[in-house]
Design an enzyme around this catalytic site. Structure first.
Site, PDB file in Angstrom:
ATOM      1  N   PHE A   1       0.766  -1.177   0.015  1.00 39.82           N
ATOM      2  CA  PHE A   1       0.164   0.188   0.090  1.00 39.82           C
ATOM      3  C   PHE A   1       0.790   1.422  -0.149  1.00 39.82           C
ATOM      4  O   PHE A   1       0.845   2.087  -0.855  1.00 39.82           O
ATOM      5  CB  PHE A   1      -0.822  -0.098   1.369  1.00 39.82           C
ATOM      6  CG  PHE A   1      -1.714   1.279   1.558  1.00 39.82           C
ATOM      7  CD1 PHE A   1      -2.201   2.000   0.624  1.00 39.82           C
ATOM      8  CD2 PHE A   1      -1.763   1.606   2.768  1.00 39.82           C
ATOM      9  CE1 PHE A   1      -3.076   3.093   0.996  1.00 39.82           C
ATOM     10  CE2 PHE A   1      -2.319   2.641   3.159  1.00 39.82           C
ATOM     11  CZ  PHE A   1      -2.942   3.876   2.246  1.00 39.82           C
TER      12      PHE A   1
ATOM     13  N   ASP B   1      10.443  -6.246  -3.294  1.00 43.78           N
ATOM     14  CA  ASP B   1       9.068  -6.717  -2.422  1.00 43.78           C
ATOM     15  C   ASP B   1       9.361  -8.460  -2.694  1.00 43.78           C
ATOM     16  O   ASP B   1       9.484  -8.880  -3.598  1.00 43.78           O
ATOM     17  CB  ASP B   1       8.092  -6.052  -3.229  1.00 43.78           C
ATOM     18  CG  ASP B   1       6.618  -6.222  -1.925  1.00 43.78           C
ATOM     19  OD1 ASP B   1       6.636  -7.431  -1.532  1.00 43.78           O
ATOM     20  OD2 ASP B   1       6.256  -5.446  -1.809  1.00 43.78           O
TER      21      ASP B   1
ATOM     22  N   GLY C   1       2.474  -7.984  -0.339  1.00 46.36           N
ATOM     23  CA  GLY C   1       2.206  -6.745  -1.337  1.00 46.36           C
ATOM     24  C   GLY C   1       1.768  -7.506  -2.573  1.00 46.36           C
ATOM     25  O   GLY C   1       1.559  -8.781  -2.823  1.00 46.36           O
TER      26      GLY C   1
ATOM     27  N   ASP D   1      13.379 -10.917  -0.844  1.00 49.36           N
ATOM     28  CA  ASP D   1      13.002 -11.007   0.589  1.00 49.36           C
ATOM     29  C   ASP D   1      14.328 -10.468   1.223  1.00 49.36           C
ATOM     30  O   ASP D   1      15.151 -10.836   1.292  1.00 49.36           O
ATOM     31  CB  ASP D   1      12.752 -12.243   1.129  1.00 49.36           C
ATOM     32  CG  ASP D   1      12.624 -12.300   2.935  1.00 49.36           C
ATOM     33  OD1 ASP D   1      12.608 -11.138   3.432  1.00 49.36           O
ATOM     34  OD2 ASP D   1      12.194 -13.427   3.286  1.00 49.36           O
ATOM     35  N   VAL D   2      14.011  -8.970   1.759  1.00 45.07           N
ATOM     36  CA  VAL D   2      15.083  -8.218   2.438  1.00 45.07           C
ATOM     37  C   VAL D   2      15.547  -8.873   3.791  1.00 45.07           C
ATOM     38  O   VAL D   2      16.653  -8.434   4.185  1.00 45.07           O
ATOM     39  CB  VAL D   2      14.844  -6.761   2.744  1.00 45.07           C
ATOM     40  CG1 VAL D   2      14.363  -6.054   1.328  1.00 45.07           C
ATOM     41  CG2 VAL D   2      13.567  -6.545   3.768  1.00 45.07           C
TER      42      VAL D   2
ATOM     43  N   ASN E   1      20.131  -5.758   7.269  1.00 43.61           N
ATOM     44  CA  ASN E   1      20.636  -5.884   5.881  1.00 43.61           C
ATOM     45  C   ASN E   1      20.877  -4.225   5.102  1.00 43.61           C
ATOM     46  O   ASN E   1      21.543  -4.066   4.494  1.00 43.61           O
ATOM     47  CB  ASN E   1      19.759  -6.722   5.221  1.00 43.61           C
ATOM     48  CG  ASN E   1      19.980  -8.492   5.565  1.00 43.61           C
ATOM     49  OD1 ASN E   1      21.164  -8.567   6.110  1.00 43.61           O
ATOM     50  ND2 ASN E   1      19.074  -9.030   5.362  1.00 43.61           N
TER      51      ASN E   1
ATOM     52  N   LYS F   1      25.076   1.913   4.288  1.00 46.21           N
ATOM     53  CA  LYS F   1      26.617   2.028   4.371  1.00 46.21           C
ATOM     54  C   LYS F   1      27.516   1.658   3.237  1.00 46.21           C
ATOM     55  O   LYS F   1      28.245   2.613   2.766  1.00 46.21           O
ATOM     56  CB  LYS F   1      26.897   1.172   5.603  1.00 46.21           C
ATOM     57  CG  LYS F   1      28.292   1.691   6.011  1.00 46.21           C
ATOM     58  CD  LYS F   1      28.456   0.873   7.445  1.00 46.21           C
ATOM     59  CE  LYS F   1      29.845   0.435   8.009  1.00 46.21           C
ATOM     60  NZ  LYS F   1      30.196  -0.943   7.599  1.00 46.21           N
TER      61      LYS F   1
ATOM     62  N   ALA G   1      10.743   3.036   7.910  1.00 48.06           N
ATOM     63  CA  ALA G   1       9.245   3.040   8.521  1.00 48.06           C
ATOM     64  C   ALA G   1       8.994   2.676   9.654  1.00 48.06           C
ATOM     65  O   ALA G   1       8.913   1.291   9.968  1.00 48.06           O
ATOM     66  CB  ALA G   1       8.223   2.572   7.268  1.00 48.06           C
TER      67      ALA G   1
ATOM     68  N   TYR H   1       5.456  -7.299  15.964  1.00 54.61           N
ATOM     69  CA  TYR H   1       5.288  -6.026  15.058  1.00 54.61           C
ATOM     70  C   TYR H   1       6.131  -5.140  15.983  1.00 54.61           C
ATOM     71  O   TYR H   1       6.931  -4.427  15.595  1.00 54.61           O
ATOM     72  CB  TYR H   1       4.106  -5.767  14.720  1.00 54.61           C
ATOM     73  CG  TYR H   1       3.808  -4.768  13.717  1.00 54.61           C
ATOM     74  CD1 TYR H   1       4.446  -4.663  12.439  1.00 54.61           C
ATOM     75  CD2 TYR H   1       3.314  -3.428  14.040  1.00 54.61           C
ATOM     76  CE1 TYR H   1       4.339  -3.607  11.359  1.00 54.61           C
ATOM     77  CE2 TYR H   1       3.188  -2.342  13.279  1.00 54.61           C
ATOM     78  CZ  TYR H   1       3.689  -2.310  11.950  1.00 54.61           C
ATOM     79  OH  TYR H   1       3.750  -1.298  11.211  1.00 54.61           O
TER      80      TYR H   1
END
Ligand code: UDP
Length: 324
Positions: A14, A34, A39, A59-60, A102, A108, A117, A148
């Site tokens: 979103f 993403d 998503g 996937d981060v 990550n 850096k 966020a 969360y």
């Protein structure tokens, strides 16, 4: 002059998809990333034809690599609704902790500025009202929202550590309830829940007695605030949200009037640890960014309703949760 290049994680979500639109409109080259767990590629389908846009399905929480220059990073990858993080608690913890680590390391290595966020959930069920950035919160670490809330609190801590220890340019936004087009109809959040119910001719489910409050910000206002924060030189957390507070019961009545549905309110049990009240104090954003919301709830709700009304009927009837 060469365009600046920005990496946006959670790009198909979103908020991420609206940020992609904004940065494209501002002349940036945008790299979207993403893993598509929550998503949806349809949110950014219109961008794939643009030369200024590229997309990584990644996937981060795993090592992040993007070749070439990156000037800015916006880390918006995370499940963001209580139902989502009840269903995928481990992924929620990992994207806020490992994922943030990550991306900080990646920032850096690229000498990029990173904005992460964060959320009003860092205040938990707040005992201070409205919430200022100086308030430390009242969070239950082992409750259903803990995965969360604590991931986001860790995210703030590690972001500050990279700022102080490595001198990284960091920005932290604490986002309060935000709404608008592209919210997932079945993500469990109150606004798509109510509008979906009204459009399907169902009663609206108010949790508890509906006296709990929220303050809803229209997505375009939020995106403007994020854009300004990224371009500021301020590294401490900044609340962004609309201080116009309303009880959930009154909100349900507004949705009934907006949609013209003849259905009524029914009550369901209040979920555990559901915050009783939430309202941002936005003095800091006003002072530092010259920002405040411009779009009233009635205008924002009209725009959002227009989006949901035009969704294909099969979308509307897909009520089961993604991970059910
Ligand atoms: N809520 C509700 N009915 C619904 C979904 C949510 O009354 O069908 C309530 C929920 O208990 C909470 C508020 O609406 O008090 C906002 O819920 P949401 O999940 O959108 O976000 P939160 O601010 O709680 O993270």
């Amino acid at each position: 002059m060469e365009s600046k290049r920005v990496l946006i994680t959670g790009a198909a979500g979103f908020l991420g998809s609206h940020l992609c639109d904004r940065f494209i409109a501002e002349g940036f080259d945008v790299v979207g990333m993403d893993n598509l767990i929550t998503g949806d590629l349809r949110n950014i389908e219109h961008l794939f034809k643009l030369k200024a846009f590229e997309f990584y399905h990644h996937d981060v929480s795993k090592f992040v690599h993007v070749p070439g220059r990156i000037d800015y990073i916006l880390h918006f990858a995370s499940p963001a609704s209580p139902i989502d993080y009840l269903k995928i608690p481990i992924q929620t913890l990992k994207v806020g902790s490992l994922g943030t680590h990550n991306l900080l390391g990646f920032a850096k290595s690229k000498k990029a500025r990173i904005l992460v966020a964060s959320t009003s959930e860092v205040y938990g069920d707040p005992t201070v009202h409205p919430q200022t950035e100086d308030y430390w919160g009242n969070v239950n670490p082992i409750g259903p929202r803990g995965v969360y809330d604590e991931a986001k609190r860790f995210q703030e801590a590690i972001t500050m550590a990279y700022h102080t220890y490595h001198g990284l340019e960091t920005r932290i936004v604490r986002i309060f309830n935000t709404y608008g087009p592209r919210m997932r109809l079945n993500d469990g959040r109150v606004l798509p829940a109510f509008i979906g119910q009204a459009l399907r001719g169902e009663d609206l489910t108010v949790f508890g007695d509906g006296s709990q409050t929220r303050s809803f910000c229209y997505v375009d206002d939020l995106v403007e605030g994020i854009f300004r924060l990224l371009n500021s030189d301020y590294h401490l957390p900044v609340n962004l949200g609309n201080p116009d507070e309303i009880s959930i019961r009154d909100f349900a009545e507004e949705i009934i009037r907006l949609t013209g549905t003849d259905r009524k309110l029914i009550t369901k049990p209040l979920p555990q640890d559901d915050p009783k009240q939430r309202q941002p104090d936005i003095s800091r954003a006003k002072a530092i960014l010259g920002w405040e919301p411009r779009i009233s709830r009635s205008e924002g709700l009209e725009r959002t309703y227009a989006y949901f009304k035009n969704l294909p009927p099969e979308e509307l009837n897909r009520t089961a949760h993604r991970f059910a």
